[in-house]
Structures are given as structure tokens and as C-alpha cells.
Design a protein around this motif. Structure first.
Motif, short mmCIF file in Angstrom:
data_model
loop_
_atom_site.label_atom_id
_atom_site.label_comp_id
_atom_site.label_asym_id
_atom_site.label_seq_id
_atom_site.Cartn_x
_atom_site.Cartn_y
_atom_site.Cartn_z
N GLU A 166 0.81 -1.21 0.00
CA GLU A 166 0.00 0.00 0.00
C GLU A 166 0.85 1.27 0.00
OE1 GLU A 166 -2.56 -0.14 3.43
OE2 GLU A 166 -2.75 -2.31 3.26
N THR A 167 2.05 1.21 0.59
CA THR A 167 2.76 2.45 0.91
C THR A 167 4.02 2.72 0.09
OG1 THR A 167 4.13 1.42 2.64
CG2 THR A 167 1.96 2.25 3.30
N LEU A 168 4.52 1.74 -0.66
CA LEU A 168 5.82 1.89 -1.32
C LEU A 168 5.63 2.17 -2.81
CD1 LEU A 168 8.89 1.78 -0.73
CD2 LEU A 168 8.81 -0.65 -1.32
N MET A 169 6.40 3.13 -3.34
CA MET A 169 6.33 3.52 -4.75
C MET A 169 7.73 3.56 -5.35
SD MET A 169 3.43 6.56 -4.61
CE MET A 169 4.60 7.82 -4.09
N PHE A 170 7.84 3.13 -6.59
CA PHE A 170 9.15 3.11 -7.24
C PHE A 170 9.61 4.50 -7.64
CE2 PHE A 170 11.59 3.24 -11.20
CZ PHE A 170 12.75 2.63 -10.75
N CYS A 171 10.89 4.77 -7.44
CA CYS A 171 11.53 5.95 -8.05
C CYS A 171 12.96 5.60 -8.41
CB CYS A 171 11.45 7.18 -7.16
SG CYS A 171 12.60 7.25 -5.78
N SER A 172 13.45 6.19 -9.49
CA SER A 172 14.78 5.85 -10.00
C SER A 172 15.85 6.84 -9.59
CB SER A 172 14.74 5.78 -11.53
OG SER A 172 14.55 7.09 -12.09
N ASP A 173 15.47 8.10 -9.35
CA ASP A 173 16.42 9.19 -9.10
C ASP A 173 17.24 9.52 -10.36
OD1 ASP A 173 17.57 11.16 -7.49
OD2 ASP A 173 19.22 9.87 -6.86
N TYR A 174 16.74 9.21 -11.52
CA TYR A 174 17.42 9.53 -12.77
C TYR A 174 17.63 11.05 -12.87
CZ TYR A 174 18.30 9.80 -17.80
OH TYR A 174 18.88 10.05 -19.03
N PRO A 175 18.81 11.55 -13.31
CA PRO A 175 19.99 10.83 -13.81
C PRO A 175 21.15 10.83 -12.80
CG PRO A 175 20.06 13.08 -14.58
CD PRO A 175 18.87 12.98 -13.65
N HIS A 176 20.84 10.80 -11.54
CA HIS A 176 21.89 10.91 -10.51
C HIS A 176 22.78 9.68 -10.46
CE1 HIS A 176 19.55 14.25 -8.16
NE2 HIS A 176 20.05 14.66 -9.31
N TRP A 177 23.92 9.84 -9.84
CA TRP A 177 24.95 8.79 -9.82
C TRP A 177 24.45 7.50 -9.18
CZ3 TRP A 177 26.94 6.67 -5.25
CH2 TRP A 177 26.54 7.32 -4.07
N ASP A 178 23.50 7.61 -8.24
CA ASP A 178 22.99 6.42 -7.57
C ASP A 178 21.65 5.99 -8.15
OD1 ASP A 178 21.84 8.72 -6.59
OD2 ASP A 178 21.83 8.09 -4.49
N PHE A 179 21.45 6.28 -9.42
CA PHE A 179 20.25 5.86 -10.16
C PHE A 179 19.93 4.40 -9.91
CE2 PHE A 179 19.20 3.58 -14.16
CZ PHE A 179 17.91 4.04 -14.37
N ASP A 180 18.65 4.12 -9.66
CA ASP A 180 18.19 2.74 -9.50
C ASP A 180 17.46 2.30 -10.76
OD1 ASP A 180 19.22 2.27 -7.02
OD2 ASP A 180 17.34 2.51 -5.93
N SER A 181 18.06 1.39 -11.48
CA SER A 181 17.40 0.85 -12.67
C SER A 181 16.11 0.15 -12.27
CB SER A 181 18.33 -0.14 -13.37
OG SER A 181 17.61 -0.95 -14.27
N PRO A 182 15.02 0.37 -13.00
CA PRO A 182 13.79 -0.35 -12.70
C PRO A 182 13.96 -1.87 -12.76
CG PRO A 182 13.34 1.46 -14.20
CD PRO A 182 14.83 1.34 -14.08
N LEU A 183 14.94 -2.33 -13.52
CA LEU A 183 15.18 -3.76 -13.66
C LEU A 183 15.95 -4.34 -12.48
CD1 LEU A 183 16.15 -3.80 -17.42
CD2 LEU A 183 14.11 -4.88 -16.44
N MET A 184 16.64 -3.50 -11.72
CA MET A 184 17.55 -3.98 -10.69
C MET A 184 17.29 -3.40 -9.31
SD MET A 184 21.04 -3.75 -12.97
CE MET A 184 22.07 -4.44 -11.66
N ALA A 185 16.37 -2.47 -9.18
CA ALA A 185 16.18 -1.77 -7.91
C ALA A 185 15.72 -2.69 -6.80
CB ALA A 185 15.18 -0.63 -8.10
N LEU A 186 14.89 -3.66 -7.13
CA LEU A 186 14.32 -4.56 -6.14
C LEU A 186 14.55 -6.00 -6.57
CD1 LEU A 186 10.88 -2.77 -5.60
CD2 LEU A 186 12.90 -2.59 -4.14
N PRO A 187 14.62 -6.91 -5.62
CA PRO A 187 14.70 -8.33 -5.99
C PRO A 187 13.37 -8.78 -6.59
CG PRO A 187 14.42 -8.11 -3.62
CD PRO A 187 14.62 -6.72 -4.16
#
Length: 383
Positions: free
Chosen positions: A332-353
Motif C-alpha cells: 500500500e505504501t511503497l512507490m518506485f523511483c529511479s532518481d534519474y539521472p543521478h549517480w545512484d540511479f536505481d534501474s527499474p530492472l535492478m532496484a528490487l529483488p
């Protein structure tokens, strides 16, 4: 080493980049909003003063040694447009480099820096916010319907903030009101009530994005003062978010504004779990002091607060990770964000197991669609 990302390399990288099968909503895309692109949107009286005044409001973080320790100037090396210019500054390249290959159905733009939100020069800071909003509308939102904007406000002065929310917050392409984590007062304080009235009036969530802690007129980044290094500043961000969260709950903001939603952005995730345990425990013992708080703090959190994934903590094992997700009601409470284009960008493919389909869908799309009033996926719409 030559760090210039050539057009040939960019094309090759785009061709080799894995593709997302299901579309997503990214709640944190930093498009470039530097002073050079804002000048055409600034009032005439500030044009000659921008470079001088900007030196007093430009820092968006506490005065620490160093700074970002990755990428190029804190940005991914390959996020710079091959034709030149800043990372996040070219819509066409962002489309090719990120939006298209990762199947971003909607992206929430969050700009670059919150320096104006640490300034004591209220009128100038308000002018900067208006310029950011107008530039974003003109150069980004009208050019790609996938993109939604954030209403930047000068939250030090609620009167000016409300004026700006009312000016652009009614647009269908504005998704939220955004402020920095660094603040002069915790965000539950009644000083900010007019802002929340405006958020509710326009059905916009109030988003707190990390940055600006300890800068300018804002309070210190920790209860012990300033650290020496960027890693200390980064580690302290959850402390400030904790103060805001407790303030919202115990000041009774959600009783006064029962439809208000708040997003905690880019300050980590799993600290929420033990903190809510503590808040619930202390509320039981001390509730006589705040009789207007009618529910457990964790219930207010579940009903009103959303947290974004970047940067999510790495648990020691998968069982611990899954337990933390369950304990914070991530469905209910968690939403994806990538932080693009910062150095610690989280790829949508790799951000979560790997997640089960329902949980993946909630985190990567549905939770954001609900809070930002966005449609279902195109593939799932009955048109």
C-alpha cells in the motif's frame, strides 16, 4: 580519461539496454532546472541580479566536504546528452536513454536542487519557484504527455506558497507539491496549514524530497549539528524525515486534513519500520499529551504516507527484506523511483529483488497511480 559520451556510444548503449515488458510509474526524475534555462521565465527586475543572488541560495545541501562521490558531477556518465549540455537537460535524449527503454508510462519530474527553499530572500525565492514551474510546463510537460510536474513552492512563506499552488496546481499535468527535507520548522507545524489547505483544495500530495538539510535558514541536519562529509549528510537524512513524520502525526495534521497525502522521497525505506514501532509505543504511554491523535501513529502512516524506493536498504538476507516490506505495508505504501539521472540511479530492472506479480504491480505502478490520480496502464484500459 575522456568522459564524453559520444553519440555513437549513446546509440549503442540504447540498443543494448534491456527493455521493460510492463510499464511503470517513476516518481522521481530530475530534469535540469539550472539558472540558465530559468532566465526567460524570471521577472525583469531579477535578471541582472540572478548570478549574484544565486550564490546565497544555490547550495542545496549542508556545508560538507566533498559531495557526490560517483558518476560525473554526481550524474551518470552516460546520462549527458551526446550533443552537449547537462544531464537531464535534453528531453529527446531522456526519452531515448531512459523513458522509452524502461517503458515509463508516467514520470514525475522533480527538478534539480532546492536552494530557493533555504533562502531568506522570500520574493526572489518565490520568483525562482514560479520560473521552475513555468519552464517545466513550457519545455517538458507540453512536449511529452507521459511527464507530470511538481509544483515548487517557497515554503518559508505560506502566503507565497499558496499563491503559487493556486496559480499552477489546478493543471492536470501537475501531480504534487514538492519541498525540501531541510526546513525551518517540522512540517506538522501549524505554520504550514495554509499550504495543506491548498494541497487538499487541488487534490495534490505534499512531497518531501531530501536535500537542503542544514542549508541557509533551515535547521541543522542532525541534532548534533553539521557533519564533515557527504556520507554523514546522506546518513542523517532519515533523522530529518523522522522529525517531519512525528510532527505530522502528533500535531494532528491528518485529523485536521483527513484527505491529505504525504510522500517521503529519497531518504531510504526500512527505517520506517522500527520507527513506527517506537511511535506506537510512546503514543500509548503519552497520549494524554496529544488527545487529538485518535489513532495509532502506524495507522496514520498507513492511511496518509507513501515512501519511495530509492535508495532502498540492502537487507542481510531475502527473508529479512520480505519481512520489512510486510511490516511497512509496502503493498500500500511503497512507490518506485529511479532518481534519474543521478549517480545512484536505481534501474527499474535492478532496484528490487524479484517480487510476486501483485506486489510488483503495486510498487511499480498502482500505488503511484492512486496517489497521483493517474490512469490505469494503457494496455489495461477499456477504451
Amino acid at each position: 580519461m575522456n568522459l564524453k559520451f559520444t553519440e555513437e556510444k549513446a546509440t549503442q548503449a540504447a540498443a543494448n539496454r534491456p527493455k521493460m515488458k510492463r510499464s511503470i510509474i517513476d516518481c522521481d526524475i530530475h530534469h535540469y532546472t539550472g539558472l540558465n534555462v530559468l532566465k526567460p521565465y524570471m521577472p525583469r527586475q531579477y535578471l541582472d541580479l540572478m548570478e549574484t543572488i544565486s550564490g546565497t541560495i544555490k547550495p542545496s545541501r549542508a556545508p560538507v566536504a566533498g559531495g557526490f562521490n560517483g558518476g560525473l558531477g554526481g550524474r551518470m556518465v552516460d546520462s549527458f546528452p551526446p550533443g552537449g549540455g547537462p544531464a537531464g537537460g535534453d528531453l529527446a535524449y531522456m526519452q531515448e536513454h531512459y523513458l522509452d527503454p524502461y517503458n515509463v508510462e508516467y514520470g514525475i519530474l522533480t527538478g534539480e536542487g532546492f536552494g530557493m527553499q533555504s533562502s531568506g530572500n522570500y520574493d526572489y525565492a518565490a520568483a525562482i519557484c514560479s520560473a521552475v514551474n513555468d519552464y517545466t510546463i513550457d519545455q517538458w510537460l507540453t512536449q511529452d504527455s507521459r511527464l507530470k510536474g511538481s509544483v515548487f513552492i517557497m515554503k518559508q512563506d505560506p502566503t507565497l506558497s499558496v499563491k503559487e499552488i493556486d496559480r499552477v496546481g489546478g493543471r492536470s499535468d501537475m501531480a504534487q507539491v514538492i519541498v525540501s527535507n531541510g526546513a525551518t520548522l517540522p512540517y506538522g507545524n501549524r505554520h504550514y496549514y495554509p499550504i495543506y489547505e491548498a494541497c487538499v483544495r487541488h487534490n495534490l500530495p505534499f512531497t518531501i524530497h531530501v536535500g537542503n538539510e542544514g542549508a541557509g535558514v533551515n535547521g541543522p541536519p542532525t541534532g548534533a549539528g553539521h557533519g564533515s562529509y557527504y556520507i554523514e549528510s546522506r546518513a542523517a537524512r532519515p533523522q530529518v524525515m523522522m522529525a517531519h513524520l512525528a510532527s505530522f502525526i502528533f500535531e494532528g495534521v491528518f485529523e485536521r486534513f483527513p484527505t491529505l497525502k504525504v510522500v517521503l522521497q529519497e531518504a531510504g525505506v526500512f527505517w520506517v519500520v522500527p520507527y513506527l514501532w517506537r511511535l506506537d509505543q510512546d503514543w500509548k504511554a503519552l497520549r494524554v499529551q496529544t488527545p487529538w491523535v485518535k489513532k495509532k501513529p502506524s495507522e496514520y502512516f498507513r492511511d496518509h504516507i507513501r515512501v519511495t524506493t530509492q535508495p532502498i536498504e540492502e537487507a542481510p538476507n531475502r527473508a529479512s527484506f520480505d519481512q520489512m516490506l510486510e511490516n511497512m505495508w509496502a503493498k500500500e505504501t511503497l512507490m518506485f523511483c529511479s532518481d534519474y539521472p543521478h549517480w545512484d540511479f536505481d534501474s527499474p530492472l535492478m532496484a528490487l529483488p524479484r517480487l510476486n506479480d501483485e506486489l510488483w504491480d503495486r510498487i511499480y505502478y498502482q500505488n503511484a497511480a492512486e496517489i497521483y490520480n493517474l490512469p490505469q496502464r494503457k494496455a489495461e484500459r477499456k477504451e
